[in-house]
Design a protein around this motif. Structure first.
Motif, mmCIF file in Angstrom:
data_model
loop_
_atom_site.group_PDB
_atom_site.id
_atom_site.type_symbol
_atom_site.label_atom_id
_atom_site.label_comp_id
_atom_site.label_asym_id
_atom_site.label_seq_id
_atom_site.Cartn_x
_atom_site.Cartn_y
_atom_site.Cartn_z
ATOM 1 N N ASP A 1 0.921 -1.201 -0.094
ATOM 2 C CA ASP A 1 -0.055 -0.084 0.028
ATOM 3 C C ASP A 1 1.056 1.205 0.100
ATOM 4 O OD1 ASP A 1 -1.747 2.168 0.321
ATOM 5 O OD2 ASP A 1 -2.563 1.274 2.319
ATOM 6 N N LYS A 2 1.221 1.885 -1.059
ATOM 7 C CA LYS A 2 2.088 3.002 -1.431
ATOM 8 C C LYS A 2 1.767 4.093 -0.373
ATOM 9 C CE LYS A 2 3.612 1.520 -5.838
ATOM 10 N NZ LYS A 2 2.765 0.004 -5.625
ATOM 11 N N SER A 3 0.390 4.210 -0.188
ATOM 12 C CA SER A 3 -0.164 5.474 0.437
ATOM 13 C C SER A 3 0.382 5.481 2.048
ATOM 14 C CB SER A 3 -1.633 5.386 0.819
ATOM 15 O OG SER A 3 -2.090 4.018 1.644
ATOM 16 N N ILE A 4 0.948 4.463 2.560
ATOM 17 C CA ILE A 4 1.716 4.268 4.151
ATOM 18 C C ILE A 4 3.174 4.793 3.939
ATOM 19 C CG2 ILE A 4 0.433 2.102 4.340
ATOM 20 C CD1 ILE A 4 3.374 0.728 4.184
ATOM 21 N N LEU A 5 3.716 5.050 2.708
ATOM 22 C CA LEU A 5 5.094 5.531 2.632
ATOM 23 C C LEU A 5 5.104 7.314 3.018
ATOM 24 C CD1 LEU A 5 6.280 3.698 -0.353
ATOM 25 C CD2 LEU A 5 6.497 3.205 1.884
ATOM 26 N N ALA A 6 5.838 7.582 4.109
ATOM 27 C CA ALA A 6 5.923 9.022 4.409
ATOM 28 C C ALA A 6 6.559 9.746 3.538
ATOM 29 C CB ALA A 6 6.578 8.915 5.813
ATOM 30 N N ASP A 7 5.982 11.099 3.350
ATOM 31 C CA ASP A 7 6.857 12.057 2.509
ATOM 32 C C ASP A 7 8.057 12.315 3.091
ATOM 33 O OD1 ASP A 7 4.685 12.098 1.074
ATOM 34 O OD2 ASP A 7 3.790 14.116 1.892
ATOM 35 N N ASP B 1 5.456 -3.013 -6.828
ATOM 36 C CA ASP B 1 3.966 -3.460 -6.299
ATOM 37 C C ASP B 1 4.149 -4.193 -4.750
ATOM 38 O OD1 ASP B 1 3.255 -2.614 -8.695
ATOM 39 O OD2 ASP B 1 3.089 -4.655 -9.783
ATOM 40 N N CYS B 2 5.246 -4.780 -4.522
ATOM 41 C CA CYS B 2 5.278 -5.574 -3.531
ATOM 42 C C CYS B 2 6.100 -4.857 -2.347
ATOM 43 C CB CYS B 2 5.343 -6.940 -3.433
ATOM 44 S SG CYS B 2 3.951 -7.790 -4.394
ATOM 45 N N SER B 3 7.000 -4.187 -2.696
ATOM 46 C CA SER B 3 8.221 -3.856 -1.670
ATOM 47 C C SER B 3 8.829 -2.311 -1.961
ATOM 48 C CB SER B 3 9.386 -4.703 -2.188
ATOM 49 O OG SER B 3 9.860 -4.546 -3.558
ATOM 50 N N VAL B 4 9.412 -1.895 -0.984
ATOM 51 C CA VAL B 4 10.099 -0.581 -0.846
ATOM 52 C C VAL B 4 11.640 -0.729 -0.671
ATOM 53 C CG1 VAL B 4 9.239 -0.146 1.450
ATOM 54 C CG2 VAL B 4 10.020 1.758 -0.147
ATOM 55 N N ALA B 5 12.335 0.085 -1.325
ATOM 56 C CA ALA B 5 13.907 -0.190 -1.246
ATOM 57 C C ALA B 5 14.309 0.604 -0.045
ATOM 58 C CB ALA B 5 14.698 0.477 -2.439
ATOM 59 N N ALA C 1 3.099 -4.485 10.942
ATOM 60 C CA ALA C 1 4.208 -4.485 9.739
ATOM 61 C C ALA C 1 4.441 -3.263 8.825
ATOM 62 C CB ALA C 1 3.815 -5.720 9.029
ATOM 63 N N GLN C 2 2.901 -2.954 8.531
ATOM 64 C CA GLN C 2 2.779 -1.534 8.100
ATOM 65 C C GLN C 2 3.438 -0.514 8.493
ATOM 66 O OE1 GLN C 2 -1.367 -1.777 6.683
ATOM 67 N NE2 GLN C 2 -0.814 -2.103 4.745
ATOM 68 N N LYS C 3 3.074 -0.341 9.826
ATOM 69 C CA LYS C 3 3.778 0.832 10.785
ATOM 70 C C LYS C 3 5.393 0.667 10.846
ATOM 71 C CE LYS C 3 -0.184 1.366 13.795
ATOM 72 N NZ LYS C 3 -0.609 0.959 15.371
ATOM 73 N N PHE C 4 5.853 -0.475 10.725
ATOM 74 C CA PHE C 4 7.188 -0.775 10.800
ATOM 75 C C PHE C 4 7.634 -0.193 9.458
ATOM 76 C CE2 PHE C 4 11.040 -3.050 9.905
ATOM 77 C CZ PHE C 4 11.830 -2.595 10.929
ATOM 78 N N ILE C 5 7.115 -0.535 8.386
ATOM 79 C CA ILE C 5 7.589 0.008 7.137
ATOM 80 C C ILE C 5 7.729 1.292 6.919
ATOM 81 C CG2 ILE C 5 7.308 -0.482 4.706
ATOM 82 C CD1 ILE C 5 6.660 -3.233 5.002
ATOM 83 N N THR C 6 6.696 1.849 7.190
ATOM 84 C CA THR C 6 6.566 3.349 7.227
ATOM 85 C C THR C 6 7.725 3.911 7.936
ATOM 86 O OG1 THR C 6 4.086 3.272 7.032
ATOM 87 C CG2 THR C 6 4.770 5.393 7.874
ATOM 88 N N PHE C 7 7.797 3.448 9.221
ATOM 89 C CA PHE C 7 8.931 4.191 10.093
ATOM 90 C C PHE C 7 10.257 4.089 9.501
ATOM 91 C CE2 PHE C 7 11.731 3.877 13.539
ATOM 92 C CZ PHE C 7 11.565 4.945 14.274
ATOM 93 N N ALA C 8 10.596 2.647 9.154
ATOM 94 C CA ALA C 8 11.795 2.307 8.636
ATOM 95 C C ALA C 8 12.283 2.958 7.221
ATOM 96 C CB ALA C 8 12.141 0.823 8.559
#
Length: 357
Positions: free
Chosen positions: A98-104, A122-126, A275-282
């Protein structure tokens, strides 16, 4: 029977069931794992109160595939090489991102403009840009040491045991560059049967003097123990050994193969929200810059670059040790994830057969 054994081993080794308020990250361990612990895990727990646990693997793609196929997923987030993430996503083994979870970005840049090109899929963020390059023990070559990828394959000028990762990826590209193929033409050549033969012919030259490594911690140890005089390696592992431990290792950037490492959520992860919260943070600007304080991997966000400063020793500038430093990109190759997503199985079967001959 062999596949059943691999599956059983993978599930047994990684059976760390997460609780509702825990995020279990499957990653690569060593100095890289430390960088994630200091930059992501500890601060995330401090900010959210959600417990974090890290589990190590030589290559997390293998146990993730086994877990999902057995419907026994015991981790929430996984760190993967880019091509593996694309392949696992195509196979339906990762949750859609869900790309909307990525912080500006911290500078206000929208997230999708702030990440480097291709860093969000589609499934990951670097998170980082890392490379496979090679390093040598400079006590073995105190004068006129190796400087090119061709030197790695030159046993006459630079005698001694070598080490390479046990697999086709990066080795075939390095072999072709050592044989004179320009970085920009490597995948065109490697896409042909003749190109594959040419790469293996180069590997033949060093096969009898080769030690094969599988875990990222092995190359620095092989060098330190004197088992080899030079080894391909993840650049951050060599940096950690040379700068943190004072090992006499010199990095050779010519012919480096660089790519992204990414975070993803395995299909069926039990703690999706955490998990989504962690990815947003990390993957936030500051966290990616903070990781570079502990290991020489470049952050995958533009806004993180200006925040990268000194190593944790408080004196070593990190910029020159990054794969993306201008001086290190003179003859560098960006790993082609589409090439490897399509040909990984085929070329590794060829590689494994070659090892046995």
């Amino acid at each position: 029977m062999k596949n059943l054994l691999i599956l059983s081993t993978a599930l047994t080794s990684f059976a760390y069931a997460a609780t509702a308020e825990e995020v279990v990250l499957l990653s690569w361990g060593g100095s890289y794992g430390k960088s994630q612990t200091e930059a992501y895990l500890k601060p995330f727990t401090a900010e959210t109160g959600i417990k974090t646990t890290m589990v190590d693997a030589d290559n997390p793609a293998t146990p993730i595939k086994a877990m999902v196929e057995a419907n026994n997923v015991t981790v929430d987030v996984v760190d993967l090489e880019f091509a593996d993430a694309v392949r696992l996503c195509d196979e339906g083994l990762l949750e859609p991102l869900d790309k909307s979870i990525l912080a500006d970005g911290a500078d206000g840049t929208p997230a999708m403009d702030d990440f480097l090109p291709g860093a969000v899929t589609d499934c990951s963020v670097a998170t980082i840009v890392f490379s496979q390059m090679y390093a040598y023990d400079n006590t073995k070559f105190p004068e006129n040491g190796p400087t090119t990828m061709a030197d790695f394959f030159n046993l006459e000028a630079f005698p001694g045991k070598r080490a390479m990762r046990k697999g086709a990826k990066a080795n075939l590209e390095m072999a072709l560059m050592a044989d004179g193929v320009p970085a920009g033409e490597v995948y065109t050549v490697l896409a042909t049967p003749e190109g594959v033969d040419r790469a293996f012919a180069m590997l033949d030259k060093v096969k009898n003097d080769m030690v094969w490594w599988e875990a990222g911690a092995q190359p620095p140890q092989l060098l330190a123990d004197g088992e080899v005089v030079m080894s391909t390696a993840y650049n951050g592992r060599i940096f950690a050994a040379a700068v943190s431990e004072g090992k006499p290792f010199t990095s050779v950037w010519d012919g480096q193969v660089y790519e992204y490492d990414v975070l993803a959520i395995p299909k069926g992860a039990k703690n999706m929200e955490a998990a989504q919260k962690f990815i947003t943070f990390a993957t936030g600007t500051q966290r990616l810059a903070d990781q570079a304080k502990y290991i020489s991997y470049g952050p995958a966000r533009k806004s993180s670059g200006p925040l990268v400063g000194l190593f944790e020793d408080g004196k070593t500038e990190m910029g020159p040790f990054m794969p993306t430093a201008e001086a290190n990109l003179t003859n560098a190759l960006a790993s082609d994830f589409e090439f490897w997503a399509d040909r990984d199985t085929q070329l590794n079967e060829r590689f494994n057969a070659w090892l046995l001959n």
